[in-house]
Every structure is written in C-alpha cells, then in structure tokens.
Design a protein around this motif. Sequence first.
Motif, PDB file in Angstrom:
ATOM      1  N   ASP A 121       2.490   4.936  -1.368  1.00  0.00           N
ATOM      2  CA  ASP A 121       1.191   4.367  -0.997  1.00  0.00           C
ATOM      3  C   ASP A 121       1.102   2.928  -1.516  1.00  0.00           C
ATOM      4  OD1 ASP A 121      -1.414   3.723  -0.466  1.00  0.00           O
ATOM      5  OD2 ASP A 121      -2.308   5.201  -1.809  1.00  0.00           O
ATOM      6  N   PHE A 122       1.674   1.999  -0.777  1.00  0.00           N
ATOM      7  CA  PHE A 122       1.640   0.596  -1.168  1.00  0.00           C
ATOM      8  C   PHE A 122       0.232   0.027  -1.024  1.00  0.00           C
ATOM      9  CE2 PHE A 122       6.004   1.395   0.218  1.00  0.00           C
ATOM     10  CZ  PHE A 122       6.720   0.929  -0.874  1.00  0.00           C
ATOM     11  N   GLN A 123      -0.476   0.475  -0.022  1.00  0.00           N
ATOM     12  CA  GLN A 123      -1.815  -0.056   0.240  1.00  0.00           C
ATOM     13  C   GLN A 123      -2.763   0.242  -0.921  1.00  0.00           C
ATOM     14  OE1 GLN A 123      -3.143  -0.006   4.361  1.00  0.00           O
ATOM     15  NE2 GLN A 123      -5.020   1.011   3.709  1.00  0.00           N
ATOM     16  N   GLY A 124      -2.771   1.491  -1.363  1.00  0.00           N
ATOM     17  CA  GLY A 124      -3.617   1.856  -2.495  1.00  0.00           C
ATOM     18  C   GLY A 124      -3.207   1.130  -3.762  1.00  0.00           C
ATOM     19  N   ALA A 125      -1.898   0.950  -3.940  1.00  0.00           N
ATOM     20  CA  ALA A 125      -1.405   0.267  -5.142  1.00  0.00           C
ATOM     21  C   ALA A 125      -1.832  -1.198  -5.162  1.00  0.00           C
ATOM     22  CB  ALA A 125       0.118   0.377  -5.215  1.00  0.00           C
ATOM     23  N   VAL A 126      -1.858  -1.833  -3.993  1.00  0.00           N
ATOM     24  CA  VAL A 126      -2.286  -3.237  -3.919  1.00  0.00           C
ATOM     25  C   VAL A 126      -3.763  -3.353  -4.290  1.00  0.00           C
ATOM     26  CG1 VAL A 126      -2.714  -5.166  -2.343  1.00  0.00           C
ATOM     27  CG2 VAL A 126      -0.535  -3.944  -2.255  1.00  0.00           C
ATOM     28  N   ILE A 127      -4.582  -2.459  -3.774  1.00  0.00           N
ATOM     29  CA  ILE A 127      -6.016  -2.500  -4.086  1.00  0.00           C
ATOM     30  C   ILE A 127      -6.248  -2.246  -5.573  1.00  0.00           C
ATOM     31  CG2 ILE A 127      -8.231  -1.343  -3.683  1.00  0.00           C
ATOM     32  CD1 ILE A 127      -7.255  -0.859  -0.790  1.00  0.00           C
ATOM     33  N   ARG A 128      -5.528  -1.285  -6.129  1.00  0.00           N
ATOM     34  CA  ARG A 128      -5.672  -1.013  -7.571  1.00  0.00           C
ATOM     35  C   ARG A 128      -5.225  -2.219  -8.389  1.00  0.00           C
ATOM     36  NH1 ARG A 128      -3.806   3.990  -5.734  1.00  0.00           N
ATOM     37  NH2 ARG A 128      -1.646   3.523  -6.313  1.00  0.00           N
ATOM     38  N   ARG A 129      -4.164  -2.906  -7.951  1.00  0.00           N
ATOM     39  CA  ARG A 129      -3.690  -4.084  -8.671  1.00  0.00           C
ATOM     40  C   ARG A 129      -4.750  -5.196  -8.620  1.00  0.00           C
ATOM     41  NH1 ARG A 129       1.295  -5.816 -10.264  1.00  0.00           N
ATOM     42  NH2 ARG A 129       1.409  -3.595 -10.736  1.00  0.00           N
ATOM     43  N   GLN A 130      -5.395  -5.353  -7.494  1.00  0.00           N
ATOM     44  CA  GLN A 130      -6.464  -6.345  -7.387  1.00  0.00           C
ATOM     45  C   GLN A 130      -7.574  -6.077  -8.404  1.00  0.00           C
ATOM     46  OE1 GLN A 130      -5.196  -9.046  -5.536  1.00  0.00           O
ATOM     47  NE2 GLN A 130      -7.235  -9.167  -4.623  1.00  0.00           N
ATOM     48  N   LEU A 131      -7.968  -4.822  -8.495  1.00  0.00           N
ATOM     49  CA  LEU A 131      -9.087  -4.468  -9.369  1.00  0.00           C
ATOM     50  C   LEU A 131      -8.709  -4.579 -10.842  1.00  0.00           C
ATOM     51  CD1 LEU A 131     -10.455  -1.386  -7.388  1.00  0.00           C
ATOM     52  CD2 LEU A 131     -11.403  -3.706  -7.451  1.00  0.00           C
ATOM     53  N   THR A 132      -7.536  -4.067 -11.198  1.00  0.00           N
ATOM     54  CA  THR A 132      -7.140  -4.078 -12.606  1.00  0.00           C
ATOM     55  C   THR A 132      -6.754  -5.472 -13.087  1.00  0.00           C
ATOM     56  OG1 THR A 132      -4.867  -3.473 -11.990  1.00  0.00           O
ATOM     57  CG2 THR A 132      -6.370  -1.674 -12.569  1.00  0.00           C
ATOM     58  N   SER A 133      -6.417  -6.383 -12.144  1.00  0.00           N
ATOM     59  CA  SER A 133      -6.074  -7.754 -12.517  1.00  0.00           C
ATOM     60  C   SER A 133      -7.273  -8.689 -12.404  1.00  0.00           C
ATOM     61  CB  SER A 133      -4.940  -8.270 -11.626  1.00  0.00           C
ATOM     62  OG  SER A 133      -3.788  -7.461 -11.745  1.00  0.00           O
ATOM     63  N   PHE A 134      -8.441  -8.107 -12.112  1.00  0.00           N
ATOM     64  CA  PHE A 134      -9.676  -8.883 -11.981  1.00  0.00           C
ATOM     65  C   PHE A 134      -9.552  -9.971 -10.921  1.00  0.00           C
ATOM     66  CE2 PHE A 134      -9.483  -7.269 -16.353  1.00  0.00           C
ATOM     67  CZ  PHE A 134     -10.647  -6.506 -16.366  1.00  0.00           C
ATOM     68  N   ARG A 135      -8.890  -9.593  -9.804  1.00  0.00           N
ATOM     69  CA  ARG A 135      -8.790 -10.502  -8.673  1.00  0.00           C
ATOM     70  C   ARG A 135      -9.845 -10.131  -7.642  1.00  0.00           C
ATOM     71  NH1 ARG A 135      -2.273  -9.632  -8.644  1.00  0.00           N
ATOM     72  NH2 ARG A 135      -1.772 -11.125 -10.300  1.00  0.00           N
ATOM     73  N   PHE A 136     -10.402 -11.130  -7.011  1.00  0.00           N
ATOM     74  CA  PHE A 136     -11.457 -10.911  -6.021  1.00  0.00           C
ATOM     75  C   PHE A 136     -10.893 -10.097  -4.865  1.00  0.00           C
ATOM     76  CE2 PHE A 136     -14.343 -12.990  -2.680  1.00  0.00           C
ATOM     77  CZ  PHE A 136     -15.321 -12.020  -2.861  1.00  0.00           C
TER      78      PHE A 136
END
Length: 462
Positions: A121-136
């Motif tokens: 699940d690359f899509q979910g991992a990208v969204i989680r990375r955005q949130l945990t890295s405090f990226r908009f």
Amino acid sequence: MTACATPPIARLPKAGAETSCITPIEQRDIVVGVSFSGGGSRAAVFGAGGLEALGRLPAPNGGSVLEQVGYLSSVSGGGLPAAYYALHKPPRTTPVLGPDGKMTPVYEAFFAETRSKVAQDFQGAVIRRQLTSFRFILDSASMATSMREVIEEMLLGPGTFADLGARERNGDSPRVMINSTLFNDGRRFLWTTLPPDTTQYDFIADLDVSLANRGITRTYPEVMKKRWESLLPVSPLELQIDPCPLKVAMALTASASFPPLVGPITFTVGDDLDYWHTGDGGLYENLGLESMMFAFLKQLQDGKAHRGLILAFNSAYPFSVGFKELRQRSQPWSLFNYDFSRIPSIMEERATAYWSLFYRSMQVEGLFPDDATLRIVFLNHENARWEDDLSDLPEACKSERPALVDPEDVQQRIAALPTKFDIPSECDRELLRVAAAKVVAQNRKAIEDFLGGRRPSPEAGR
C-alpha cells in the motif's frame, strides 16, 4: 507555513567530461524489450506477473525468454516491477530455468518477493508520511517528496543510476528507460543510462528512402520536421544532467507523479537558474512503448540489430470501462462523487488509438519494418481468456461476494480496477497475476515463432 509553501527544488549534478554510468548499446542480431504501461498498482502487479510468466517460458534456443530481454521501458506504476527487477534480480550467472524446464528456486523466491513488494500500500504510506512529517497534505510538491521516500524505503532501496549502470554493463540487468513528461515543452524525458542518440530515430530519412523506392520526390514543410523532433525523447545528457548519482526512486517518482495531486518534480542543473518540471509519463504516452520502439528503429536503421521484438504489457483503462454505469447516471458531476481519472484515461486511449493507427499505416506503406523484422506483441490485462466454468479462478476469489459468475464478469472486474497505488483485495491481485500468465500463454506461439526465426502469422499477437 513558509516551509509548507516553499516547493522543494532538486539541484541535479551537472554532467562533466565523462559520465561513468552512460554506456553504449551492444550490437545484437535480435533485440528484445518489455514495456510496461501506467496504471498505478494495477500496472505494477500485472507487470510483475508478466515478468514471472516470461521467466517460466522456455526460449526456442534454450534458457528462458526472460533471459533474452535486453531492454525495459516503463511509465508510472509499470515502473515499480521494472525498476525492482533491474536493481534486484539475481545475476546473469543464475539460470531462470533448471534442466527440468522448471523455474529455479532462486528465481521462485525472487518472484515471490517481487509480488509482495509491488503489491504494498504505497498510497497509504505516502499519506502517513505526509502527516507524520508535518507536511501540508494538499501540497503536491511535498507529496512527491514523500512518495520518493516511500518508494526508496519500501521497494527500491538507495540504488542509483550508477548502480544500475554497473549491473547493465555486467549483463545482470536489462537496459532501463523510465519515462516521464517535461512540462516545459511537452516532450518525453527518459531517465536512463543509455546514450542520448539511442532513441534519435530519423523518420524523415526512412520516409525519403520509402518514397524514392516508389519513384516519388517530395519536399516536406518545416513544421513536419519540427513536429517529428518534438516526439523524440530527451535524455539526461541533453539537459547536461549527470544521472549517475541520482537515485532510481527519484526517477520512478517523477514518472508516477500525477499533478495536481503529486508533483511534478522541479529541478535545476548545477548552478543554472533554469527550472525544469517533469511528471507523469502517461500524460505523453501511457504504454511506455514509443521510446523503446524509437530505440529499436534506430538500431535497425544503423545496422546494429537485424530484428526486434517488443512485449508490451498494457493495463490501461479500456474505453468501455464504466459504460453501463454512466449510461444510467443522472447525478451532477463533482470532484467528490466521481473519479476524475476517467478524463485522462480517455485521452490516453485516444492517443494510443492514433499511435497504433500511425504505426500500422507506416508498416502498410513499407516505411516501418514488417512484423517479421520488428514485432510488437500487445499483452492486455483485459484480454485474458477464462474458462467458461471459471475453474481457473484464483482460490482467493472463490469466496467473493457478489460472486464472479462468468468470464465476462472477471474481465470487467480486472478492467475496472481503479488507478491507485494500492490494491487491498487479494482476489484482485491474484486476478492480475493470473491474467498476466494467461496473456503470455495465449501469445506464446507468436513469441516463440519470432525468436525461432519463423515468420509470424498475420493475426498472431494483435
């Protein structure tokens, strides 16, 4: 807020007098390539299954058909299996098939790992990375950064084009072309270790010869020549980029980014102040086929090869997907109640239809080589033929509700899989894997005939 609003700019290294990972092509009698269309995880799983099926297919002159593949070309999701295979496949000294004709344990383990890797699940991992890295979350540039990090960590590792070039020189990997689109001028941009002239096929020169053979002399308008030049791919060296230190994950991200959700990748070269923007290769041509075809036509034109075979794994949306639902739809359209990817999918299919018409017309006119010299075998995911009683249905699908009741049901389900970087259903993953094996088996004779030097039948592989 400033960090969220400032797009990350990649400063790529400028090419010097030598670039160690750029190596010339070898002269071969037959060149064999595999292309992978875009289509998110649908394309990734189907492409991985296709490589495995080619690995299990014996070649007429011994070994596996997969061992004869010298080139890989990919777009977007199709780049996941292509890049993983190129960077991680066993070395050339490891045979794909054993003396008994079965796949060796090393390759069985490799393809089992490949299936698992590309289906994550690359899509979910990208969204989680955005949130945990405090990226908009709605910042497409930082989404591209997260995607690159995720692809590197979950799939490819830190491999660079220098690593890829070393494997290619040793014969441990096919030559790789990762296709993206330059937004600056709309041209195809190739992330590759191939020399710049590899894909610079001179169409006008062959057109002159074809007309001269029929006693025709013609002057071409300048716009025709410029239009042709705009179709030729751009290589890193043409932009003075040294690709060797670049990570393959970055190229794959550029090929798979789909603005305005992800990307494009923005970069400068060395100390230059010019900005380049590159994104989804499917915006230009979604098959990953055109750049490889140009490369093969160039080799035939220069006498560096005498015949070429391209196996094109295509899992793009067909025109008919959603036809029944749309015919019954009365609701207004909005971003929240309809999959907008339907729009670029139609554009891609129209471009593919015109491309195919152009290619076949040039063959009929005698300008492009016939199928005995340059053969393209299309391996489409929705063309897999299933048993009437569905006795060949994967075990993971037999308990599905609603049940799949006939072959048309199965074909429609495969064709309608959405373009996302996640396929949560084990049934869908298995359907794609089995479909890849089926279309290879259905086209086995066309592949064997070409590799064995037998002239293909007119209808084979159409």
